[in-house]
Design a protein around this motif. Structure first.
Motif, PDB file in Angstrom:
ATOM      1  N   HIS A   1      26.033 -11.817  19.122  1.00  0.00           N
ATOM      2  CA  HIS A   1      26.582 -12.727  20.140  1.00  0.00           C
ATOM      3  C   HIS A   1      28.079 -12.604  20.357  1.00  0.00           C
ATOM      4  O   HIS A   1      28.612 -13.141  21.322  1.00  0.00           O
ATOM      5  CB  HIS A   1      26.261 -14.181  19.757  1.00  0.00           C
ATOM      6  CG  HIS A   1      24.814 -14.428  19.493  1.00  0.00           C
ATOM      7  ND1 HIS A   1      23.887 -14.552  20.507  1.00  0.00           N
ATOM      8  CD2 HIS A   1      24.126 -14.547  18.331  1.00  0.00           C
ATOM      9  CE1 HIS A   1      22.685 -14.758  19.968  1.00  0.00           C
ATOM     10  NE2 HIS A   1      22.807 -14.757  18.654  1.00  0.00           N
TER      11      HIS A   1
ATOM     12  N   SER B   1      31.121 -17.277  20.972  1.00  0.00           N
ATOM     13  CA  SER B   1      29.736 -17.649  21.271  1.00  0.00           C
ATOM     14  C   SER B   1      29.425 -18.963  20.598  1.00  0.00           C
ATOM     15  O   SER B   1      30.076 -19.364  19.631  1.00  0.00           O
ATOM     16  CB  SER B   1      28.774 -16.574  20.721  1.00  0.00           C
ATOM     17  OG  SER B   1      28.854 -16.534  19.303  1.00  0.00           O
ATOM     18  N   ARG B   2      28.444 -19.610  21.141  1.00  0.00           N
ATOM     19  CA  ARG B   2      27.987 -20.864  20.556  1.00  0.00           C
ATOM     20  C   ARG B   2      27.545 -20.657  19.102  1.00  0.00           C
ATOM     21  O   ARG B   2      27.892 -21.432  18.212  1.00  0.00           O
ATOM     22  CB  ARG B   2      26.808 -21.384  21.391  1.00  0.00           C
ATOM     23  CG  ARG B   2      26.191 -22.595  20.787  1.00  0.00           C
ATOM     24  CD  ARG B   2      24.971 -23.050  21.573  1.00  0.00           C
ATOM     25  NE  ARG B   2      24.496 -24.260  20.923  1.00  0.00           N
ATOM     26  CZ  ARG B   2      24.254 -25.395  21.552  1.00  0.00           C
ATOM     27  NH1 ARG B   2      24.418 -25.479  22.847  1.00  0.00           N
ATOM     28  NH2 ARG B   2      23.842 -26.461  20.889  1.00  0.00           N
ATOM     29  N   GLU B   3      26.802 -19.565  18.887  1.00  0.00           N
ATOM     30  CA  GLU B   3      26.282 -19.300  17.545  1.00  0.00           C
ATOM     31  C   GLU B   3      27.422 -19.178  16.538  1.00  0.00           C
ATOM     32  O   GLU B   3      27.370 -19.714  15.433  1.00  0.00           O
ATOM     33  CB  GLU B   3      25.442 -18.014  17.540  1.00  0.00           C
ATOM     34  CG  GLU B   3      24.123 -18.115  18.292  1.00  0.00           C
ATOM     35  CD  GLU B   3      24.263 -18.075  19.826  1.00  0.00           C
ATOM     36  OE1 GLU B   3      25.400 -17.874  20.326  1.00  0.00           O
ATOM     37  OE2 GLU B   3      23.240 -18.238  20.520  1.00  0.00           O
TER      38      GLU B   3
ATOM     39  N   GLU C   1      29.272 -22.538  15.853  1.00  0.00           N
ATOM     40  CA  GLU C   1      28.449 -23.438  15.044  1.00  0.00           C
ATOM     41  C   GLU C   1      28.494 -23.028  13.570  1.00  0.00           C
ATOM     42  O   GLU C   1      28.591 -23.880  12.682  1.00  0.00           O
ATOM     43  CB  GLU C   1      27.003 -23.448  15.570  1.00  0.00           C
ATOM     44  CG  GLU C   1      26.904 -24.194  16.900  1.00  0.00           C
ATOM     45  CD  GLU C   1      25.467 -24.402  17.368  1.00  0.00           C
ATOM     46  OE1 GLU C   1      25.301 -25.157  18.352  1.00  0.00           O
ATOM     47  OE2 GLU C   1      24.536 -23.822  16.775  1.00  0.00           O
TER      48      GLU C   1
ATOM     49  N   HIS D   1      34.353 -21.621  23.241  1.00  0.00           N
ATOM     50  CA  HIS D   1      33.244 -22.373  22.635  1.00  0.00           C
ATOM     51  C   HIS D   1      33.806 -23.288  21.554  1.00  0.00           C
ATOM     52  O   HIS D   1      34.685 -22.887  20.797  1.00  0.00           O
ATOM     53  CB  HIS D   1      32.225 -21.415  22.004  1.00  0.00           C
ATOM     54  CG  HIS D   1      31.379 -20.702  23.021  1.00  0.00           C
ATOM     55  ND1 HIS D   1      30.146 -21.167  23.412  1.00  0.00           N
ATOM     56  CD2 HIS D   1      31.610 -19.571  23.722  1.00  0.00           C
ATOM     57  CE1 HIS D   1      29.634 -20.343  24.327  1.00  0.00           C
ATOM     58  NE2 HIS D   1      30.509 -19.363  24.533  1.00  0.00           N
TER      59      HIS D   1
ATOM     60  N   ALA E   1      32.462 -26.275  18.608  1.00  0.00           N
ATOM     61  CA  ALA E   1      31.330 -26.949  17.969  1.00  0.00           C
ATOM     62  C   ALA E   1      31.836 -27.949  16.951  1.00  0.00           C
ATOM     63  O   ALA E   1      32.898 -27.758  16.348  1.00  0.00           O
ATOM     64  CB  ALA E   1      30.417 -25.930  17.283  1.00  0.00           C
TER      65      ALA E   1
ATOM     66  N   CYS F   1      24.743 -30.480  14.871  1.00  0.00           N
ATOM     67  CA  CYS F   1      25.879 -29.675  15.287  1.00  0.00           C
ATOM     68  C   CYS F   1      25.864 -29.654  16.802  1.00  0.00           C
ATOM     69  O   CYS F   1      24.900 -29.208  17.420  1.00  0.00           O
ATOM     70  CB  CYS F   1      25.763 -28.257  14.716  1.00  0.00           C
ATOM     71  SG  CYS F   1      27.266 -27.295  14.937  1.00  0.00           S
ATOM     72  N   ARG F   2      26.933 -30.196  17.421  1.00  0.00           N
ATOM     73  CA  ARG F   2      26.999 -30.229  18.880  1.00  0.00           C
ATOM     74  C   ARG F   2      28.009 -29.217  19.365  1.00  0.00           C
ATOM     75  O   ARG F   2      29.082 -29.085  18.774  1.00  0.00           O
ATOM     76  CB  ARG F   2      27.426 -31.611  19.352  1.00  0.00           C
ATOM     77  CG  ARG F   2      26.286 -32.602  19.363  1.00  0.00           C
ATOM     78  CD  ARG F   2      26.691 -33.822  20.159  1.00  0.00           C
ATOM     79  NE  ARG F   2      26.301 -35.013  19.440  1.00  0.00           N
ATOM     80  CZ  ARG F   2      26.698 -36.241  19.777  1.00  0.00           C
ATOM     81  NH1 ARG F   2      27.525 -36.419  20.785  1.00  0.00           N
ATOM     82  NH2 ARG F   2      26.275 -37.283  19.091  1.00  0.00           N
ATOM     83  N   ALA F   3      27.670 -28.550  20.458  1.00  0.00           N
ATOM     84  CA  ALA F   3      28.566 -27.518  20.958  1.00  0.00           C
ATOM     85  C   ALA F   3      28.863 -27.730  22.429  1.00  0.00           C
ATOM     86  O   ALA F   3      28.168 -28.468  23.130  1.00  0.00           O
ATOM     87  CB  ALA F   3      27.955 -26.138  20.747  1.00  0.00           C
ATOM     88  N   LYS F   4      29.914 -27.042  22.856  1.00  0.00           N
ATOM     89  CA  LYS F   4      30.367 -27.189  24.243  1.00  0.00           C
ATOM     90  C   LYS F   4      31.027 -25.871  24.614  1.00  0.00           C
ATOM     91  O   LYS F   4      31.674 -25.236  23.783  1.00  0.00           O
ATOM     92  CB  LYS F   4      31.380 -28.351  24.262  1.00  0.00           C
ATOM     93  CG  LYS F   4      32.407 -28.291  25.339  1.00  0.00           C
ATOM     94  CD  LYS F   4      32.078 -29.299  26.412  1.00  0.00           C
ATOM     95  CE  LYS F   4      32.827 -28.948  27.680  1.00  0.00           C
ATOM     96  NZ  LYS F   4      32.195 -29.504  28.860  1.00  0.00           N
ATOM     97  N   VAL F   5      30.830 -25.460  25.841  1.00  0.00           N
ATOM     98  CA  VAL F   5      31.537 -24.266  26.301  1.00  0.00           C
ATOM     99  C   VAL F   5      32.247 -24.618  27.594  1.00  0.00           C
ATOM    100  O   VAL F   5      31.749 -25.420  28.381  1.00  0.00           O
ATOM    101  CB  VAL F   5      30.574 -23.071  26.513  1.00  0.00           C
ATOM    102  CG1 VAL F   5      29.528 -23.386  27.578  1.00  0.00           C
ATOM    103  CG2 VAL F   5      31.357 -21.808  26.907  1.00  0.00           C
TER     104      VAL F   5
END
Ligand code: ATP
Ligand code: MG
Length: 415
Positions: free
Chosen positions: A329, A333-335, A338, A375, A377, A384-388
């Protein structure tokens, strides 16, 4: 009633210092509502120029607010010039001299004659305590005008102005209705959207009232300010409460607070209230979140650790980000964020962990991940909350926005 602001200092006329004092004072006078600022004047640290500026201001304005030149050095001439203008001698203000002596004794400094220069005022002037510094503020009358003198250093000037000058002017304007203001702080919504959502706000929440609505962008926040004038204090409060309820109803989650405290203060209060702790894993923000968090007094109660892991290898080694995640990723990246958030949370044993990674620019973007892609998190024990977001701004704007998003997500998970 007309007012004039006179700022004194070579640093201003040379372009070395931006004259933020004028803007601050003009804002306060405008809010008071009882007068209008007719002139902004700046001049050099030159005796004749200062005298000329003050004489001219007193000739055409009823209120003259002066900043600068109250320091200890030979080029700080304001007290001498002002004294000369009204035909009195400068005298030492004993209260400020005592304070200076105590302060210097504690720091083991010797008082030199030029230090004493700084605690002088024109004889007979009304003196205002400077609680953030040494030089007293004071008030003189020249012809029909009231002249108010304040130090040039913004931290000293703003406090003196709010504690003494604004109330004193209010007193002089007695009979004029009292002015009250309230500020709602918004994040995550642009100024034009705020404006759009607040269309008709005052007609709905303060019908027939004289309230006024103002926007002030302090990137990346938008401040909504409402000013009401009312002779009755309780009624003013009730009106502001009603307007505030409407502001919150229309802007919902975008309003995170009121008054002077920013997001970092709000996060600090929320964490403290829960007895919760925070750790940060920063990449593109380079420590900015940690900086914002530690600007708040008392941060040690909840802030435990920040790691700036800029290189991929460091994200793996320090935070436990998996090489496969980066391979599949990428770091932005979100991954990845996090894993950073969970990693730093586990490392520090905190309630919350933050991970941020992005492309601050101006280079490094791609079609898939353009410059300004970030990104964020936030990991807690349960989720675990994420935002882009993608923000096409400068490098510093992207960093600032990312840091604020991180704080906003912490706040949301914490309340
Ligand atoms: P002090 O209270 O220490 O005696 P002062 O009254 O002599 O200060 P100045 O020496 O004129 O004030 O300015 C001190 C510093 O305050 C300046 O170096 C400048 O950075 C800042 N400053 C002065 N005037 C302004 C202004 N109008 N707007 C913003 N900053 C200012
Ligand atoms: Mg100066």
């Amino acid at each position: 009633v007309l007012a004039e602001i006179v700022t004194i200092g070579d640093e201003l006329t040379r372009g070395e210092t931006v004259d933020t004092n004028s803007a601050f004072i003009a804002g306060r006078l405008t809010e008071l509502g009882a007068c209008s600022v007719g002139w902004l004047t700046s001049c050099r640290d030159v005796r004749e120029d200062i005298a000329d500026a003050l004489r001219r201001a007193a000739g055409r304005a009823q209120l003259v607010l002066v900043s600068g030149g109250l320091g200890p050095t030979e080029d700080d001439l304001t007290v001498d010039v002002a004294s000369h203008l009204v035909g009195v001698e400068p005298v030492v203000d004993e209260a400020h001299k005592d304070k200076m002596e105590r302060r210097f004794a504690r720091a083991n400094f010797k008082i030199t004659p030029n230090n004493i220069r700084q605690v002088r005022v024109p004889r007979g002037a009304r003196v205002f305590e400077n609680r953030n510094g040494m030089a007293p503020g004071f008030e003189l009358q020249l012809g029909g005008a009231h002249l108010f003198f304040m130090p040039g250093i913004p931290r000293e000037m703003t406090r003196l102005c709010d504690e003494h000058i604004v109330p004193r002017i209010g007193e002089l304007m007695a009979g004029a209705p009292r002015v009250r203001r309230r500020i709602w702080r918004c994040f995550g919504i642009g100024e034009s959207h705020v404006d759009d959502r607040l269309q008709g706000l005052l007609a709905a929440a303060d019908p027939g009232g004289d309230a006024s609505l103002h926007f002030n962008v302090q990137f990346p926040e938008v401040l909504v300010k409402v000013i009401v004038r009312d002779a009755d204090d309780a009624r003013a409060t009730a009106r502001l409460d009603r307007i505030g309820a409407e502001v919150r109803a229309r802007l919902r989650e975008h309003v995170y607070g009121e008054g002077d405290d920013g997001l970092a203060e709000a996060v600090g209060r929320a964490l403290t209230a829960r007895g919760a702790t925070l750790a940060l894993a920063e990449s593109c923000t380079g420590g900015l979140i940690g900086h914002l968090v530690t600007e708040v007094a008392g941060a040690s109660d909840y802030f435990r650790l920040a790691i700036v892991a800029y290189a991929n290898e460091e994200k793996i080694a320090r935070l436990g980000v998996k090489p496969e995640t980066l391979q599949a990723h990428g770091a932005v990246s979100r991954e990845c964020v996090e894993e950073m958030a969970r990693g730093v949370r586990a490392l520090a044993g905190t309630d919350f962990g933050v991970g941020v990674s992005g492309i601050a620019g101006p280079s490094g973007g791609s079609a898939e991940k353009p410059v300004g892609t970030v990104h964020v998190a936030v990991a807690s024990v349960s989720e675990c909350r994420a935002k882009v977001f993608v923000y096409p701004g400068t490098r510093s704007q992207v960093k600032l926005l990312a840091a604020h998003w991180a704080l906003k997500l912490v706040l949301e998970q914490c309340t």
